[in-house]
Design an enzyme around this catalytic site. Structure first.
Site, PDB file in Angstrom:
ATOM      1  N   THR A 254     -14.368  11.149   3.343  1.00 40.32           N
ATOM      2  CA  THR A 254     -13.880  11.057   4.658  1.00 40.32           C
ATOM      3  C   THR A 254     -13.008  12.871   4.905  1.00 40.32           C
ATOM      4  O   THR A 254     -13.335  13.816   5.714  1.00 40.32           O
ATOM      5  CB  THR A 254     -12.555  10.219   4.239  1.00 40.32           C
ATOM      6  OG1 THR A 254     -12.361   9.491   3.951  1.00 40.32           O
ATOM      7  CG2 THR A 254     -11.370  10.843   5.167  1.00 40.32           C
TER       8      THR A 254
ATOM      9  N   SER B 123     -21.216  11.343   0.939  1.00 38.63           N
ATOM     10  CA  SER B 123     -20.692  11.084  -0.391  1.00 38.63           C
ATOM     11  C   SER B 123     -20.591  10.355  -1.897  1.00 38.63           C
ATOM     12  O   SER B 123     -21.601   9.169  -1.642  1.00 38.63           O
ATOM     13  CB  SER B 123     -19.563   9.597   0.333  1.00 38.63           C
ATOM     14  OG  SER B 123     -18.287   9.323  -0.239  1.00 38.63           O
TER      15      SER B 123
ATOM     16  N   THR C  72      -9.803  23.352  -7.697  1.00 39.48           N
ATOM     17  CA  THR C  72     -10.427  23.415  -8.730  1.00 39.48           C
ATOM     18  C   THR C  72     -12.436  22.217  -8.981  1.00 39.48           C
ATOM     19  O   THR C  72     -11.401  21.229  -8.985  1.00 39.48           O
ATOM     20  CB  THR C  72     -10.039  23.584 -10.086  1.00 39.48           C
ATOM     21  OG1 THR C  72      -8.984  24.330 -10.117  1.00 39.48           O
ATOM     22  CG2 THR C  72     -10.517  23.544 -11.219  1.00 39.48           C
TER      23      THR C  72
ATOM     24  N   CYS D 179     -12.600  -0.793   5.076  1.00 45.92           N
ATOM     25  CA  CYS D 179     -11.683  -0.224   5.504  1.00 45.92           C
ATOM     26  C   CYS D 179     -11.024  -0.755   6.445  1.00 45.92           C
ATOM     27  O   CYS D 179      -9.352  -1.281   6.613  1.00 45.92           O
ATOM     28  CB  CYS D 179     -11.606   0.973   5.783  1.00 45.92           C
ATOM     29  SG  CYS D 179     -12.567   2.314   4.942  1.00 45.92           S
TER      30      CYS D 179
HETATM   31  N1  PLP Z   1     -18.040   7.581   6.910  1.00 46.57           N
HETATM   32  C1  PLP Z   1     -19.024   5.979   6.793  1.00 46.57           C
HETATM   33  C2  PLP Z   1     -19.725   5.744   7.322  1.00 46.57           C
HETATM   34  C3  PLP Z   1     -18.195   5.860   5.975  1.00 46.57           C
HETATM   35  O1  PLP Z   1     -19.812   3.882   5.780  1.00 46.57           O
HETATM   36  C4  PLP Z   1     -17.573   5.658   4.838  1.00 46.57           C
HETATM   37  C5  PLP Z   1     -16.415   5.239   3.862  1.00 46.57           C
HETATM   38  O2  PLP Z   1     -17.467   2.935   4.056  1.00 46.57           O
HETATM   39  C6  PLP Z   1     -16.767   7.252   5.107  1.00 46.57           C
HETATM   40  C7  PLP Z   1     -17.584   7.945   6.189  1.00 46.57           C
HETATM   41  C8  PLP Z   1     -15.649   7.513   4.161  1.00 46.57           C
HETATM   42  O3  PLP Z   1     -16.142   8.027   3.184  1.00 46.57           O
HETATM   43  P1  PLP Z   1     -15.474   8.008   1.381  1.00 46.57           P
HETATM   44  O4  PLP Z   1     -15.355   6.883   1.339  1.00 46.57           O
HETATM   45  O5  PLP Z   1     -16.352   8.559   0.502  1.00 46.57           O
HETATM   46  O6  PLP Z   1     -13.972   9.089   1.800  1.00 46.57           O
END
Ligand code: PLP
Length: 393
Positions: A72, A198, A236, A324
């Protein structure tokens, strides 16, 4: 009860090798990598090695890797940077099926007065490149299109889209959070300017991400403060997380073939058997153009949440919609954008596998799913009405 974990697009287990690589950096080598002393300096050297490991997986150079806290953050940093270095351009292009990390940012930017184009997808979740081309204007500051969709696994032709953006002098970012580690990526041979990944999606821990920024691309930092990451991301460093991510990237290249053979075969078996054994079920998303680990299946006339609850009784973990959005009863925005009928979209389950799944686990799921769906349909007035409608037809 044993857990059968088929929710790897939500998050993955930390690989044993990753855990082992990280532990000394919690316990023994806790120095600050920016410190002048040797104790901290040796941690800095280890971060340098991890950066090389991440770069190797992407076919990138280490100085193109900015370490962040998550996907994110990387998505936000990329898009906000592009807007900040192009203050005269007020338009951005995304798609309707982006993860909220991009989609909700688009809503926020629209509130601030930017023009945001959300490109539609077809019934298979695919992007129309002609429509995309038409959306690009001299006012477009940045395009952000996901490489692989988190709910369906459908792949966008981001390399082609990036070339088209470059020809017009427009920056191109891709959210490759679901793609990295599952399909080969080489930043040496494409025109993508920025890419997000990620750690927790590829068997590294949560709390570590990367923004790749192509050398020569102007970049305005999102977090301002200390000199970490050459001034491109202050704060950091999450030392154990970074070292774990480096190890996970090395493992991901070693496992890439297995991901595209064994994992794909298990996914295909699961899908084939569920479709054969459960009437009125179907796969959402283009099956040819897809991640090897993901299957999104709709079971008509039942609620995804109900299915998940009964699966949970057997220790089977999956998702309905994305991780989410599963707190809401709205059908997923991805399936809605694909025009999946309401009665199908509500009963959709995303199965996402990893190299740690076994055939015995898949056989267990194949055995348990049909009675679960039958039980729920037995309680569903819609199913009974649908059955009668079928009998009458
Ligand atoms: N983008 C996609 C396509 C994702 O599937 C996700 C997490 O489900 C994210 C971004 C967000 O990643 P993070 O959980 O590391 O913030």
């Amino acid at each position: 009860m044993k857990t059968v974990y088929l929710d790897n697009n939500a998050t993955t287990q930390v690989a044993a090798e990753v855990m082992e690589a990280m532990l000394p950096y919690f316990r023994d080598f806790y120095g600050n990598p920016s410190s002048m002393h040797f104790f901290g300096g040796q941690v800095g050297l280890k971060i340098r090695e991890a950066r090389q490991q991440v770069a190797a997986l992407l076919g990138a150079d280490p100085d193109e890797i900015i370490l962040t806290s998550c996907g994110t953050e990387s998505d936000n940093a990329a898009i906000r940077s592009a807007l900040s270095i192009n203050p005269d351009r007020r338009h951005i292009v995304i798609s309707r099926v982006e993860h909220p990390a991009v989609k909700s940012l688009g809503v926020d930017l629209a509130r601030q007065g930017y023009r945001v184009t959300e490109l539609p997808v077809d019934k298979d979740g695919l992007l129309d490149l002609d429509l995309y081309e038409k959306s690009l204007t001299p006012d477009t500051a940045v395009v952000s299109l996901m490489w692989a969709n988190n709910e369906t696994g459908v792949l966008f032709p981001v390399e082609k889209a990036a070339e088209m953006a470059r020809e017009r002098g427009i920056l191109f970012h891709t959210d490759a959070v679901q793609a990295v580690g599952k399909i080969p990526i080489s930043m040496k041979t494409n025109a993508i300017d920025m890419l997000s990944l990620s750690g927790h999606k590829l068997h590294a821990p949560k709390g570590i991400g990367v923004l790749y920024v192509r050398r020569g691309t102007r970049f305005a930092p999102f977090l301002i403060g200390g000199h970490q990451e050459k001034g491109r991301r202050a704060g950091t460093e999450n030392t154990p997380g970074i070292i774990g991510l480096g190890k996970a990237c090395t493992l991901a290249s070693q496992h890439m073939e297995k991901e595209n053979t064994t994992v794909k075969q298990l996914r295909d078996k699961l899908e084939r058997e569920l479709l054969a054994r459960i009437p009125k079920s179907r796969v959402n998303g283009d099956t040819a153009n897809r991640l090897p680990n993901t299957s999104n299946i709709s079971f008509e006339f039942v609620e995804g949440e109900g299915i998940l609850l009964l699966m949970d009784e057997y220790g089977i973990c999956a998702s309905s919609g994305s991780a989410c959005t599963s707190g809401s009863l709205q059908p997923s925005h991805v399936l809605r954008a694909m025009g999946v009928p309401f009665t199908m979209a509500h009963g959709s389950i995303r199965f996402s596998l990893s190299i740690y799944n076994t055939e015995a686990e898949i056989d267990f799921v194949i055995e348990k799913m049909p009675p679960i769906i039958e039980r729920l349909r037995g309680m569903s007035p819609y199913w009974q009405a649908g059955e009668q409608a079928c009998v009458g037809a």
